[in-house]
Design a protein around this motif. Sequence first.
Motif, PDB file in Angstrom:
ATOM      1  N   SER A 214       0.692  -1.143   0.105  1.00 38.60           N
ATOM      2  CA  SER A 214      -0.050   0.088  -0.124  1.00 38.60           C
ATOM      3  C   SER A 214       0.749   1.205   0.047  1.00 38.60           C
ATOM      4  CB  SER A 214      -0.851   0.011   1.279  1.00 38.60           C
ATOM      5  OG  SER A 214      -1.688   1.278   1.370  1.00 38.60           O
ATOM      6  N   ALA A 215       0.490   2.261  -0.792  1.00 35.55           N
ATOM      7  CA  ALA A 215       0.827   3.791  -0.696  1.00 35.55           C
ATOM      8  C   ALA A 215       0.046   4.600  -1.073  1.00 35.55           C
ATOM      9  CB  ALA A 215       2.411   3.604  -1.471  1.00 35.55           C
ATOM     10  N   GLU A 216       0.457   5.875  -0.883  1.00 34.87           N
ATOM     11  CA  GLU A 216      -0.490   6.926  -1.511  1.00 34.87           C
ATOM     12  C   GLU A 216       0.371   8.019  -1.828  1.00 34.87           C
ATOM     13  OE1 GLU A 216      -1.211   5.435   1.713  1.00 34.87           O
ATOM     14  OE2 GLU A 216       1.116   6.665   2.333  1.00 34.87           O
ATOM     15  N   THR A 217      -0.119   8.919  -3.005  1.00 41.09           N
ATOM     16  CA  THR A 217       0.850  10.055  -3.431  1.00 41.09           C
ATOM     17  C   THR A 217      -0.268  11.051  -3.817  1.00 41.09           C
ATOM     18  OG1 THR A 217       2.414  10.821  -5.021  1.00 41.09           O
ATOM     19  CG2 THR A 217       1.119   8.969  -5.589  1.00 41.09           C
ATOM     20  N   GLY A 218       0.167  12.371  -4.247  1.00 41.28           N
ATOM     21  CA  GLY A 218      -0.751  13.484  -4.643  1.00 41.28           C
ATOM     22  C   GLY A 218      -1.135  13.038  -6.352  1.00 41.28           C
ATOM     23  N   LYS A 219      -2.471  13.450  -6.402  1.00 49.76           N
ATOM     24  CA  LYS A 219      -2.756  13.213  -7.910  1.00 49.76           C
ATOM     25  C   LYS A 219      -2.321  14.489  -8.762  1.00 49.76           C
ATOM     26  CE  LYS A 219      -7.111  13.144 -10.566  1.00 49.76           C
ATOM     27  NZ  LYS A 219      -8.502  13.133 -10.693  1.00 49.76           N
ATOM     28  N   PRO A 220      -1.645  14.090  -9.829  1.00 48.57           N
ATOM     29  CA  PRO A 220      -1.396  15.260 -10.544  1.00 48.57           C
ATOM     30  C   PRO A 220      -2.195  15.861 -11.157  1.00 48.57           C
ATOM     31  CG  PRO A 220      -0.892  13.106 -11.510  1.00 48.57           C
ATOM     32  CD  PRO A 220      -1.345  12.935 -10.435  1.00 48.57           C
ATOM     33  N   GLU A 221      -2.124  17.256 -11.396  1.00 48.77           N
ATOM     34  CA  GLU A 221      -2.902  17.901 -12.312  1.00 48.77           C
ATOM     35  C   GLU A 221      -2.941  17.610 -13.406  1.00 48.77           C
ATOM     36  OE1 GLU A 221      -2.430  22.210 -11.925  1.00 48.77           O
ATOM     37  OE2 GLU A 221      -2.697  21.977  -9.406  1.00 48.77           O
ATOM     38  N   VAL A 222      -1.592  17.352 -14.152  1.00 51.70           N
ATOM     39  CA  VAL A 222      -1.455  16.767 -15.482  1.00 51.70           C
ATOM     40  C   VAL A 222      -1.102  15.341 -15.534  1.00 51.70           C
ATOM     41  CG1 VAL A 222      -0.351  17.096 -17.622  1.00 51.70           C
ATOM     42  CG2 VAL A 222      -0.879  19.346 -16.335  1.00 51.70           C
ATOM     43  N   GLU A 223      -1.802  14.535 -16.137  1.00 49.85           N
ATOM     44  CA  GLU A 223      -1.621  13.084 -16.082  1.00 49.85           C
ATOM     45  C   GLU A 223      -0.580  12.610 -16.547  1.00 49.85           C
ATOM     46  OE1 GLU A 223      -3.580   8.827 -17.790  1.00 49.85           O
ATOM     47  OE2 GLU A 223      -4.627  10.821 -18.182  1.00 49.85           O
ATOM     48  N   GLY A 224       0.337  11.972 -15.610  1.00 52.70           N
ATOM     49  CA  GLY A 224       1.598  11.401 -16.098  1.00 52.70           C
ATOM     50  C   GLY A 224       2.903  12.258 -15.355  1.00 52.70           C
ATOM     51  N   VAL A 225       2.589  13.334 -14.854  1.00 57.16           N
ATOM     52  CA  VAL A 225       3.678  14.198 -14.251  1.00 57.16           C
ATOM     53  C   VAL A 225       4.141  13.676 -12.911  1.00 57.16           C
ATOM     54  CG1 VAL A 225       3.053  16.004 -15.921  1.00 57.16           C
ATOM     55  CG2 VAL A 225       2.333  16.138 -13.438  1.00 57.16           C
ATOM     56  N   ASN A 226       3.581  12.952 -11.969  1.00 57.37           N
ATOM     57  CA  ASN A 226       3.962  12.617 -10.799  1.00 57.37           C
ATOM     58  C   ASN A 226       4.998  11.273 -10.809  1.00 57.37           C
ATOM     59  OD1 ASN A 226       4.262  11.391  -8.186  1.00 57.37           O
ATOM     60  ND2 ASN A 226       2.083  12.119  -7.529  1.00 57.37           N
ATOM     61  N   SER A 227       6.386  11.513 -10.459  1.00 52.71           N
ATOM     62  CA  SER A 227       7.270  10.699 -11.012  1.00 52.71           C
ATOM     63  C   SER A 227       6.979   9.406  -9.936  1.00 52.71           C
ATOM     64  CB  SER A 227       8.610  10.984 -10.924  1.00 52.71           C
ATOM     65  OG  SER A 227       8.872  11.460  -9.669  1.00 52.71           O
ATOM     66  N   SER A 228       6.687   9.752  -8.999  1.00 50.00           N
ATOM     67  CA  SER A 228       6.568   8.882  -7.545  1.00 50.00           C
ATOM     68  C   SER A 228       5.371   7.842  -8.050  1.00 50.00           C
ATOM     69  CB  SER A 228       6.020   9.400  -6.470  1.00 50.00           C
ATOM     70  OG  SER A 228       5.463   8.571  -5.259  1.00 50.00           O
ATOM     71  N   LEU A 229       4.110   8.357  -8.522  1.00 49.03           N
ATOM     72  CA  LEU A 229       3.050   7.639  -8.962  1.00 49.03           C
ATOM     73  C   LEU A 229       3.245   6.760 -10.227  1.00 49.03           C
ATOM     74  CD1 LEU A 229       0.150   6.734  -8.738  1.00 49.03           C
ATOM     75  CD2 LEU A 229      -0.670   8.931 -10.012  1.00 49.03           C
ATOM     76  N   ASN A 230       4.065   7.315 -10.956  1.00 48.74           N
ATOM     77  CA  ASN A 230       4.325   6.538 -12.280  1.00 48.74           C
ATOM     78  C   ASN A 230       5.211   5.381 -12.022  1.00 48.74           C
ATOM     79  OD1 ASN A 230       3.268   8.458 -13.829  1.00 48.74           O
ATOM     80  ND2 ASN A 230       5.103   9.572 -14.297  1.00 48.74           N
ATOM     81  N   ASN A 231       6.256   5.679 -10.968  1.00 46.29           N
ATOM     82  CA  ASN A 231       7.034   4.496 -10.466  1.00 46.29           C
ATOM     83  C   ASN A 231       6.405   3.212 -10.043  1.00 46.29           C
ATOM     84  OD1 ASN A 231       9.680   5.529 -11.256  1.00 46.29           O
ATOM     85  ND2 ASN A 231       9.764   6.513  -9.347  1.00 46.29           N
ATOM     86  N   MET A 232       5.287   3.711  -9.250  1.00 48.04           N
ATOM     87  CA  MET A 232       4.496   2.718  -8.753  1.00 48.04           C
ATOM     88  C   MET A 232       3.462   2.028  -9.572  1.00 48.04           C
ATOM     89  SD  MET A 232       3.520   4.371  -4.904  1.00 48.04           S
ATOM     90  CE  MET A 232       3.200   5.803  -5.306  1.00 48.04           C
ATOM     91  N   LEU A 233       2.993   2.708 -10.490  1.00 53.53           N
ATOM     92  CA  LEU A 233       2.085   2.030 -11.754  1.00 53.53           C
ATOM     93  C   LEU A 233       2.949   0.981 -12.340  1.00 53.53           C
ATOM     94  CD1 LEU A 233       0.141   5.039 -12.624  1.00 53.53           C
ATOM     95  CD2 LEU A 233      -0.741   3.092 -11.167  1.00 53.53           C
ATOM     96  N   ARG A 234       4.357   1.481 -12.583  1.00 51.94           N
ATOM     97  CA  ARG A 234       5.171   0.643 -13.581  1.00 51.94           C
ATOM     98  C   ARG A 234       5.505  -0.609 -12.769  1.00 51.94           C
ATOM     99  NH1 ARG A 234       7.802   5.579 -15.414  1.00 51.94           N
ATOM    100  NH2 ARG A 234       9.185   5.320 -13.737  1.00 51.94           N
ATOM    101  N   THR A 235       5.427  -0.585 -11.192  1.00 50.40           N
ATOM    102  CA  THR A 235       5.715  -1.970 -10.715  1.00 50.40           C
ATOM    103  C   THR A 235       4.582  -2.595 -10.206  1.00 50.40           C
ATOM    104  OG1 THR A 235       6.123  -0.530  -8.731  1.00 50.40           O
ATOM    105  CG2 THR A 235       8.063  -1.204  -9.821  1.00 50.40           C
TER     106      THR A 235
END
Length: 271
Positions: free
Chosen positions: A235-256
């Motif tokens: 489990s983890a949480e992070t801020g929702k980016p205003e522009v899709e795809g610009v949150n590197s933390s979220l991108n890393n988690m989705l890739r894994t």
Amino acid sequence: MSLDRIAELLEFSEAEALWGYENSAPPPAVELLGLASKRLGGGVVLSARHDVTNYWSKALGFGFESPVTADLVAEITSFYREQGTPSATLQFAPSVLPPDWDAIREKEGITEGGTWVKVARLAGLVQSRETELRIAEVGAADAEKWASVLVRGFGMPEEGIAEMAAGVVGRPDWTAYGAWDGDELVAAASLLITGQIAEFSGASTLPGHRGRGAQSALLAVRARQAAALGVKWLSAETGKPEVEGVNSSLNNMLRTGFEIRYERQNWTWRP
């Protein structure tokens, strides 16, 4: 397992992580940050009266043990008034908000804040990109250095906050990890095990060392530990980016392999 039960576990693990950070602080940091905390109605209420980042005063984990009601919210805001807290963030999973939430928040002076996303996946090994950085567990000898990197990576001031963060290193159910470039610690991450949940409770990289695979590797090493311990969910949480795809933390988690379970509105209280 029902969606509500999964949300309950995810919210509980996040609440326990923040409780652990703030209740591991040594007395000087408690005084400097003005820390106070309370367990209430199945959730936690945390106040950092002197926190200049406006991050550490939070109320979360509510609505599963007992419903979110006007009386519960009044108890939360009363605690913050008693502590002299200048502002606080209230976090409720969307499934627990009552039908009269708008009336409750209008009465209590609660307004909309930013939106976070709660991400999770079933436990198991994850792939990570190659990195020349050395990834290893952090022990007590490096606790202060680790906390400094974690806090600076988030752009927070070290004074008080780093001392608070260092307190979780070596605590039961917590593990701290770091990424080293030679002898320099350049990225930090932590893991908290709460029953069936492995909470990925904070990770950051110093600005000059981003893009080198540190966070991908730190995700992978924590996933390996969680799998070895037999937990069910990551489990983890992070801020929702205003522009899709610009949150590197979220991108890393989705890739894994993490998936967005739900979006969660933050609610801001001010006296």
